[in-house]
Motif scaffolding. Structure first.
Motif, PDB file in Angstrom:
ATOM      1  N   SER A  52     -26.369  -7.299  30.205  1.00 27.51           N
ATOM      2  CA  SER A  52     -26.876  -5.957  30.487  1.00 27.51           C
ATOM      3  C   SER A  52     -26.942  -5.186  29.184  1.00 27.51           C
ATOM      4  CB  SER A  52     -25.968  -5.241  31.488  1.00 27.51           C
ATOM      5  OG  SER A  52     -24.671  -5.096  30.950  1.00 27.51           O
ATOM      6  N   SER A  53     -27.661  -4.100  29.201  1.00 27.32           N
ATOM      7  CA  SER A  53     -27.802  -3.295  27.993  1.00 27.32           C
ATOM      8  C   SER A  53     -26.500  -2.570  27.691  1.00 27.32           C
ATOM      9  CB  SER A  53     -28.928  -2.282  28.164  1.00 27.32           C
ATOM     10  OG  SER A  53     -29.011  -1.490  27.001  1.00 27.32           O
ATOM     11  N   PRO A  54     -26.014  -2.671  26.450  1.00 22.76           N
ATOM     12  CA  PRO A  54     -24.795  -1.967  26.072  1.00 22.76           C
ATOM     13  C   PRO A  54     -25.056  -0.539  25.587  1.00 22.76           C
ATOM     14  CG  PRO A  54     -25.462  -3.425  24.316  1.00 22.76           C
ATOM     15  CD  PRO A  54     -26.463  -3.603  25.432  1.00 22.76           C
ATOM     16  N   THR A  55     -25.958   0.152  26.238  1.00 24.76           N
ATOM     17  CA  THR A  55     -26.356   1.491  25.797  1.00 24.76           C
ATOM     18  C   THR A  55     -25.161   2.434  25.685  1.00 24.76           C
ATOM     19  OG1 THR A  55     -28.521   1.206  26.800  1.00 24.76           O
ATOM     20  CG2 THR A  55     -27.872   3.445  26.297  1.00 24.76           C
ATOM     21  N   PHE A  56     -24.232   2.379  26.620  1.00 21.73           N
ATOM     22  CA  PHE A  56     -23.107   3.309  26.587  1.00 21.73           C
ATOM     23  C   PHE A  56     -21.892   2.735  25.866  1.00 21.73           C
ATOM     24  CE2 PHE A  56     -25.801   4.703  30.055  1.00 21.73           C
ATOM     25  CZ  PHE A  56     -25.986   6.020  29.685  1.00 21.73           C
ATOM     26  N   SER A  57     -21.693   1.426  25.934  1.00 18.57           N
ATOM     27  CA  SER A  57     -20.539   0.809  25.272  1.00 18.57           C
ATOM     28  C   SER A  57     -20.838   0.442  23.821  1.00 18.57           C
ATOM     29  CB  SER A  57     -20.120  -0.449  26.031  1.00 18.57           C
ATOM     30  OG  SER A  57     -21.161  -1.409  26.018  1.00 18.57           O
ATOM     31  N   LEU A  58     -22.072   0.472  23.408  1.00 20.40           N
ATOM     32  CA  LEU A  58     -22.605   0.095  22.097  1.00 20.40           C
ATOM     33  C   LEU A  58     -22.646  -1.410  21.867  1.00 20.40           C
ATOM     34  CD1 LEU A  58     -21.160   2.773  19.631  1.00 20.40           C
ATOM     35  CD2 LEU A  58     -23.320   2.798  20.838  1.00 20.40           C
ATOM     36  N   VAL A  59     -21.679  -2.172  22.408  1.00 23.44           N
ATOM     37  CA  VAL A  59     -21.684  -3.622  22.196  1.00 23.44           C
ATOM     38  C   VAL A  59     -21.185  -4.344  23.442  1.00 23.44           C
ATOM     39  CG1 VAL A  59     -19.382  -3.644  21.096  1.00 23.44           C
ATOM     40  CG2 VAL A  59     -20.983  -5.508  20.647  1.00 23.44           C
ATOM     41  N   PHE A  72     -25.800  -5.476  20.583  1.00 26.99           N
ATOM     42  CA  PHE A  72     -25.640  -4.058  20.254  1.00 26.99           C
ATOM     43  C   PHE A  72     -26.864  -3.273  20.701  1.00 26.99           C
ATOM     44  CE2 PHE A  72     -23.362  -6.556  17.158  1.00 26.99           C
ATOM     45  CZ  PHE A  72     -22.143  -5.918  17.053  1.00 26.99           C
ATOM     46  N   ASP A  73     -26.625  -2.058  21.174  1.00 22.12           N
ATOM     47  CA  ASP A  73     -27.707  -1.125  21.481  1.00 22.12           C
ATOM     48  C   ASP A  73     -27.297   0.218  20.889  1.00 22.12           C
ATOM     49  OD1 ASP A  73     -29.445   0.776  22.535  1.00 22.12           O
ATOM     50  OD2 ASP A  73     -29.644  -0.268  24.440  1.00 22.12           O
ATOM     51  N   PHE A  74     -27.960   0.598  19.804  1.00 15.82           N
ATOM     52  CA  PHE A  74     -27.592   1.818  19.093  1.00 15.82           C
ATOM     53  C   PHE A  74     -28.495   3.005  19.430  1.00 15.82           C
ATOM     54  CE2 PHE A  74     -25.700  -1.352  16.042  1.00 15.82           C
ATOM     55  CZ  PHE A  74     -24.394  -1.066  16.403  1.00 15.82           C
ATOM     56  N   TYR A  75     -29.187   2.949  20.548  1.00 21.03           N
ATOM     57  CA  TYR A  75     -30.099   4.029  20.925  1.00 21.03           C
ATOM     58  C   TYR A  75     -29.376   5.367  21.000  1.00 21.03           C
ATOM     59  CZ  TYR A  75     -33.494   6.786  23.475  1.00 21.03           C
ATOM     60  OH  TYR A  75     -34.359   7.782  23.857  1.00 21.03           O
ATOM     61  N   GLU A  82     -20.376   5.981  13.676  1.00 16.07           N
ATOM     62  CA  GLU A  82     -19.940   5.474  14.977  1.00 16.07           C
ATOM     63  C   GLU A  82     -19.971   3.949  14.986  1.00 16.07           C
ATOM     64  OE1 GLU A  82     -21.166   7.383  18.779  1.00 16.07           O
ATOM     65  OE2 GLU A  82     -22.350   8.654  17.439  1.00 16.07           O
ATOM     66  N   ALA A  83     -20.965   3.355  14.359  1.00 17.90           N
ATOM     67  CA  ALA A  83     -21.052   1.894  14.274  1.00 17.90           C
ATOM     68  C   ALA A  83     -19.906   1.363  13.418  1.00 17.90           C
ATOM     69  CB  ALA A  83     -22.395   1.468  13.696  1.00 17.90           C
ATOM     70  N   PHE A  84     -19.612   2.040  12.331  1.00 12.67           N
ATOM     71  CA  PHE A  84     -18.500   1.643  11.469  1.00 12.67           C
ATOM     72  C   PHE A  84     -17.187   1.704  12.244  1.00 12.67           C
ATOM     73  CE2 PHE A  84     -15.189   2.506   8.330  1.00 12.67           C
ATOM     74  CZ  PHE A  84     -15.399   1.448   7.449  1.00 12.67           C
TER      75      PHE A  84
END
Length: 136
Positions: A52-59, A72-75, A82-84
């Motif tokens: 599923s898309s990790p839009t809210f969890s990022l990964v 990863f979904d960084f939208y 935040e990614a760091f």
């Protein structure tokens, strides 16, 4: 390569054959099928995990016989830090697959070599896919 949804598994197998790097960036407008293609790629690499898309969890992490796939979904990322904070760089250099949607939001962290999978819509049912292996 041009394809329809019915051909997604065949296309995924061809994309895997073309990948020269384990860091893969997916480009395409919202709704063009990035996550759908990633689902097919995860299956083709041997995972039975629910993708599923990790839009809210990022990964999201998926298990495969040879290790892991990190998706990863960084939208929704507000800033690169935040990614760091989630250890993005460690994932990138883990040796495992990293599938990244909206990678332009974390551009400064990307490695020198990666593959771009670009999806464009031809019509509602048909997509065009371009695979570009990049090395700085």
């Amino acid at each position: 390569m041009v394809y329809t949804l019915e051909e997604i598994d065949k296309v995924a197998a061809e994309v895997i054959r073309l990948l020269k790097h384990k860091v893969v960036i997916f480009r395409g407008a919202m709704g063009f099928g990035k996550t759908t293609l990633i689902k097919a790629l995860v299956r083709a690499l041997g995972s039975n995990d629910n993708v599923s898309s990790p839009t809210f969890s990022l990964v999201n992490q998926y298990e495969i016989p040879e290790g892991c796939i990190y998706h990863f979904d960084f939208y929704r990322l507000k800033n690169e830090e935040e990614a760091f904070d989630i250890g993005f760089e460690e994932y990138l250099y883990s040796g495992d697959w990293c599938f990244i949607e909206w990678a332009e939001r974390v551009a400064k962290y990307l490695p020198d070599a990666y593959t771009i999978v670009e999806i464009t819509a031809i019509d509602k049912q048909t997509r065009k896919l371009n695979v570009i292996n990049y090395s700085a």
